[in-house]
Design a protein around this motif. Structure first.
Motif, PDB file in Angstrom:
ATOM      1  N   GLU A  85       6.657  -6.473  11.429  1.00 15.34           N
ATOM      2  CA  GLU A  85       6.772  -5.647  10.228  1.00 15.34           C
ATOM      3  C   GLU A  85       6.381  -6.426   8.984  1.00 15.34           C
ATOM      4  OE1 GLU A  85       7.403  -2.389   9.722  1.00 15.34           O
ATOM      5  OE2 GLU A  85       7.148  -2.283  11.898  1.00 15.34           O
ATOM      6  N   SER A  89       3.302  -5.597   6.577  1.00 20.78           N
ATOM      7  CA  SER A  89       3.540  -5.351   5.148  1.00 20.78           C
ATOM      8  C   SER A  89       2.658  -6.239   4.281  1.00 20.78           C
ATOM      9  CB  SER A  89       5.013  -5.602   4.810  1.00 20.78           C
ATOM     10  OG  SER A  89       5.839  -4.666   5.455  1.00 20.78           O
ATOM     11  N   LYS A  93      -0.174  -5.024   1.635  1.00 23.75           N
ATOM     12  CA  LYS A  93      -0.157  -5.472   0.232  1.00 23.75           C
ATOM     13  C   LYS A  93      -1.517  -6.046  -0.160  1.00 23.75           C
ATOM     14  CE  LYS A  93       2.399  -8.586  -2.864  1.00 23.75           C
ATOM     15  NZ  LYS A  93       1.306  -9.499  -3.196  1.00 23.75           N
TER      16      LYS A  93
END
Length: 288
Positions: A85, A89, A93
């Motif tokens: 995760e 992420s 980003k």
């Protein structure tokens, strides 16, 4: 120790303690007056549960950790999920930052495919493939078996067959009120969804005990399900639509068989479900 003191000691609400008991994570003694008396082991388990929940670990995974003789190994699985995760992420980003600079969709699409999609769980892939109520329904019913990733050619082939099958069948037209009902149900809290899934798994894993313990509730439900009142609800309409859908399409031959390949946990669940269904039908032959 009684629940008021347990809540103070563990910094948990009464509802949380009761919920963890319902999930089988603790088993306090019940006194003659009906009050629950929590042992030191129960309190220790509740403190452990509280910490693990704050780390974002699901009740299902916590149950495995509590039962494990090697808690570090059990936690390693959770850390692996967390690492994926975090990696996903960070990739998102970076992708957003690049897109803000030049808004190059083609370049971004290539980056997403190479750096983000590979981290998607099967459930996330399904929601991407089928946005809206259709995908929500699929994930509501099968999501607990689809937290893994496609990591073999056999699974990829099975996934492709499922996608082709779902994309090729005639669309189920849900009436507006049924869609609203389904969306509200899907958007329940994580705790409510975990409670529902846990109840289903309990019924499948311990069918005789479950039927005996819930005999009154089951009798009342079957009576309600056959009533004119139930036949006027969105739940009944959705049931009828889906029943017709299963009868008219190759659901078991294509979807179920490939789901067994895609998810080991679903294959195990399906086999147990068949056995549980036979037991249920023996006890309630009036049910079609």
């Amino acid at each position: 120790m009684f629940i008021k003191d347990v809540c103070k000691e563990c910094k948990l609400t009464k509802k949380a303690v009761e919920y963890y008991e319902e999930q089988g994570l603790i088993s306090p003694a019940v006194e003659d007056n009906g009050y629950r008396n929590y042992s030191d082991d129960d309190v220790a388990a509740l403190k452990e549960i509280s910490v693990l929940r704050k780390l974002g670990i699901s009740v299902g995974d916590i149950k495995d950790i509590l039962a494990s003789n090697n808690k570090r190994a059990a936690l390693a699985k959770c850390k692996y999920k967390a690492d994926l995760e975090v990696e996903k992420s960070l990739a998102k980003k970076k992708c957003l930052e690049q897109l803000m600079k030049d808004y190059d969709i083609d370049q971004t699409a290539a980056y997403v495919e190479d750096n983000i999609e590979k981290h998607f769980t099967i459930k996330e892939r399904l929601l991407q493939a089928f946005p809206g109520v259709y995908g929500m329904y699929l994930c509501l019913h099968f999501g607990q078996f689809l937290d893994g990733q496609i990591d073999t050619d056999e699974k990829q082939e099975a996934y492709n067959k499922i996608i082709d099958y779902l994309d090729g069948i005639q669309k189920i037209e849900f009436p507006k009120e049924v869609e609203e009902y389904l969306c509200q149900f899907f958007e329940q809290s994580e705790q409510a969804m975990e409670k529902l899934n846990s109840a289903i798994m309990e019924a499948v894993n311990n069918t005789d005990e479950y039927l005996e313990r819930n005999k009154q509730s089951i009798d009342e439900y079957l009576k309600y399900r056959n009533s004119d009142e139930f036949k006027k609800t969105p739940a009944y309409e959705m049931r009828q639509l889906l029943s017709q859908f299963l009868q008219e399409n190759g659901y078991y031959d294509i979807f179920v068989e490939n789901m067994k390949i895609l998810s080991n946990s679903y294959r195990e669940y399906f086999d147990k479900l068949q056995a549980a269904n036979r037991i249920f039908m023996d006890k309630y032959p009036q049910v079609k």
